[in-house]
Scaffold this active site. Structure first.
Site, PDB file in Angstrom:
ATOM      1  N   PRO A  10       0.792  -1.228   0.000  1.00 47.87           N
ATOM      2  CA  PRO A  10       0.000   0.000   0.000  1.00 47.87           C
ATOM      3  C   PRO A  10       0.827   1.282   0.000  1.00 47.87           C
ATOM      4  O   PRO A  10       1.863   1.369   0.644  1.00 47.87           O
ATOM      5  CB  PRO A  10      -0.835  -0.103   1.280  1.00 47.87           C
ATOM      6  CG  PRO A  10      -0.171  -1.118   2.121  1.00 47.87           C
ATOM      7  CD  PRO A  10       0.563  -2.030   1.200  1.00 47.87           C
ATOM      8  N   ASN A  11       0.327   2.231  -0.757  1.00 56.91           N
ATOM      9  CA  ASN A  11       0.849   3.591  -0.868  1.00 56.91           C
ATOM     10  C   ASN A  11       2.162   3.700  -1.631  1.00 56.91           C
ATOM     11  O   ASN A  11       2.640   4.807  -1.874  1.00 56.91           O
ATOM     12  CB  ASN A  11       0.978   4.256   0.508  1.00 56.91           C
ATOM     13  CG  ASN A  11      -0.354   4.361   1.200  1.00 56.91           C
ATOM     14  OD1 ASN A  11      -1.335   4.796   0.601  1.00 56.91           O
ATOM     15  ND2 ASN A  11      -0.413   3.935   2.450  1.00 56.91           N
ATOM     16  N   ARG A  18       4.965  11.162  -2.459  1.00 59.00           N
ATOM     17  CA  ARG A  18       4.643  10.917  -1.047  1.00 59.00           C
ATOM     18  C   ARG A  18       5.888  11.074  -0.189  1.00 59.00           C
ATOM     19  O   ARG A  18       6.847  10.323  -0.317  1.00 59.00           O
ATOM     20  CB  ARG A  18       4.097   9.493  -0.884  1.00 59.00           C
ATOM     21  CG  ARG A  18       3.870   9.094   0.547  1.00 59.00           C
ATOM     22  CD  ARG A  18       3.523   7.625   0.661  1.00 59.00           C
ATOM     23  NE  ARG A  18       3.400   7.254   2.060  1.00 59.00           N
ATOM     24  CZ  ARG A  18       3.707   6.060   2.531  1.00 59.00           C
ATOM     25  NH1 ARG A  18       4.134   5.114   1.724  1.00 59.00           N
ATOM     26  NH2 ARG A  18       3.577   5.804   3.814  1.00 59.00           N
ATOM     27  N   TYR A  23      11.044   8.967   1.538  1.00 59.82           N
ATOM     28  CA  TYR A  23      11.039   7.852   0.589  1.00 59.82           C
ATOM     29  C   TYR A  23      11.794   8.133  -0.715  1.00 59.82           C
ATOM     30  O   TYR A  23      11.906   7.242  -1.556  1.00 59.82           O
ATOM     31  CB  TYR A  23       9.594   7.463   0.250  1.00 59.82           C
ATOM     32  CG  TYR A  23       8.826   6.972   1.453  1.00 59.82           C
ATOM     33  CD1 TYR A  23       9.131   5.747   2.031  1.00 59.82           C
ATOM     34  CD2 TYR A  23       7.799   7.727   2.013  1.00 59.82           C
ATOM     35  CE1 TYR A  23       8.434   5.289   3.140  1.00 59.82           C
ATOM     36  CE2 TYR A  23       7.102   7.274   3.118  1.00 59.82           C
ATOM     37  CZ  TYR A  23       7.421   6.060   3.679  1.00 59.82           C
ATOM     38  OH  TYR A  23       6.742   5.605   4.773  1.00 59.82           O
ATOM     39  N   ASN A  75       8.143  -5.384  -0.855  1.00 62.58           N
ATOM     40  CA  ASN A  75       8.072  -4.252   0.053  1.00 62.58           C
ATOM     41  C   ASN A  75       6.616  -4.225   0.518  1.00 62.58           C
ATOM     42  O   ASN A  75       5.741  -3.727  -0.198  1.00 62.58           O
ATOM     43  CB  ASN A  75       8.445  -2.936  -0.638  1.00 62.58           C
ATOM     44  CG  ASN A  75       8.429  -1.769   0.320  1.00 62.58           C
ATOM     45  OD1 ASN A  75       7.801  -1.826   1.372  1.00 62.58           O
ATOM     46  ND2 ASN A  75       9.103  -0.692  -0.055  1.00 62.58           N
ATOM     47  N   ALA A  78       2.943  -0.707   4.738  1.00 65.21           N
ATOM     48  CA  ALA A  78       2.343  -0.745   6.075  1.00 65.21           C
ATOM     49  C   ALA A  78       1.901  -2.143   6.493  1.00 65.21           C
ATOM     50  O   ALA A  78       1.780  -2.425   7.688  1.00 65.21           O
ATOM     51  CB  ALA A  78       1.169   0.226   6.153  1.00 65.21           C
ATOM     52  N   GLU A  99      12.784  -9.076   1.927  1.00 62.38           N
ATOM     53  CA  GLU A  99      11.943  -7.968   2.384  1.00 62.38           C
ATOM     54  C   GLU A  99      12.709  -6.667   2.144  1.00 62.38           C
ATOM     55  O   GLU A  99      13.888  -6.566   2.486  1.00 62.38           O
ATOM     56  CB  GLU A  99      11.643  -8.137   3.870  1.00 62.38           C
ATOM     57  CG  GLU A  99      10.844  -7.022   4.490  1.00 62.38           C
ATOM     58  CD  GLU A  99      10.639  -7.214   5.990  1.00 62.38           C
ATOM     59  OE1 GLU A  99       9.972  -6.348   6.579  1.00 62.38           O
ATOM     60  OE2 GLU A  99      11.140  -8.190   6.571  1.00 62.38           O
ATOM     61  N   HIS A 101      12.614  -2.293   2.367  1.00 64.49           N
ATOM     62  CA  HIS A 101      12.005  -1.047   2.855  1.00 64.49           C
ATOM     63  C   HIS A 101      12.871   0.120   2.439  1.00 64.49           C
ATOM     64  O   HIS A 101      14.098   0.086   2.612  1.00 64.49           O
ATOM     65  CB  HIS A 101      11.846  -1.064   4.377  1.00 64.49           C
ATOM     66  CG  HIS A 101      10.876  -2.096   4.838  1.00 64.49           C
ATOM     67  ND1 HIS A 101       9.516  -1.943   4.707  1.00 64.49           N
ATOM     68  CD2 HIS A 101      11.076  -3.313   5.379  1.00 64.49           C
ATOM     69  CE1 HIS A 101       8.916  -3.026   5.164  1.00 64.49           C
ATOM     70  NE2 HIS A 101       9.840  -3.878   5.561  1.00 64.49           N
ATOM     71  N   ARG A 108      12.200   5.071  12.927  1.00 65.80           N
ATOM     72  CA  ARG A 108      10.873   5.693  12.864  1.00 65.80           C
ATOM     73  C   ARG A 108      10.051   5.317  14.089  1.00 65.80           C
ATOM     74  O   ARG A 108      10.581   4.865  15.098  1.00 65.80           O
ATOM     75  CB  ARG A 108      10.210   5.292  11.553  1.00 65.80           C
ATOM     76  CG  ARG A 108      11.047   5.779  10.343  1.00 65.80           C
ATOM     77  CD  ARG A 108      10.441   5.477   9.037  1.00 65.80           C
ATOM     78  NE  ARG A 108       9.158   6.164   8.911  1.00 65.80           N
ATOM     79  CZ  ARG A 108       8.266   5.846   7.990  1.00 65.80           C
ATOM     80  NH1 ARG A 108       8.498   4.878   7.127  1.00 65.80           N
ATOM     81  NH2 ARG A 108       7.131   6.511   7.910  1.00 65.80           N
TER      82      ARG A 108
END
Length: 147
Positions: A10-11, A18, A23, A75, A78, A99, A101, A108
């Site tokens: 998502p996103n 964004r 990012y 990735n 969320a 994985e 990111h 964070r």
């Protein structure tokens, strides 16, 4: 020739616009395009998929079992911190995965420190921006070529 599956959660379709300070400014289409070319250069193919819907990602993961997919790059966005369903799907199909990111999730919010994937992934690339995707793909290619 092996097929590698790239999944973005998502996103991630909003990359480039964004929170670019977090990012980066490169968009997902550019990442996918350069990775597709890199895979091709190494004699492999890359299937790219992005969805904001958990069930669509689960379906795509499960479909990997019935295809020639030899490695998954994911990735989860969320869903990293919430999706037992995606974790179970990855475990069920028995295809190795990395994985990825873009940001350093450990620098964070506390809730981002827990991943439902890291302990079952073949490796994790965290906080390297868009370059992390390239490194993940090259590492996957090396694993495939050595097997």
């Amino acid at each position: 020739m092996a097929n590698i599956l790239l999944i973005n959660g998502p996103n991630l379709n909003l990359l480039g616009s964004r929170e670019p300070d977090l990012y980066g400014e490169v968009n997902l289409e550019n990442i996918e395009s350069s990775l597709t070319e890199l895979a091709k250069k190494h004699g492999h193919s890359l299937d790219c998929f992005q969805s904001n819907a958990e069930h669509e990602i689960v379906d795509k993961i499960q479909a990997g079992q019935n295809s020639d997919t030899q490695f998954i790059l994911i990735n989860p966005g969320a869903f990293t911190h919430t999706s037992i369903a995606m974790r179970d799907a990855l475990l069920a199909i028995n295809i190795p995965f990395f994985e990825i990111h873009l940001s350093n999730t450990f620098s964070r919010e506390d809730f981002r420190h827990k991943s439902y994937f890291s302990d079952v992934a073949s490796g994790c690339l965290i906080g390297l921006g868009a370059h992390g995707y390239e490194l993940a793909l090259l590492a996957a290619i090396k694993k495939i070529d050595l097997s």
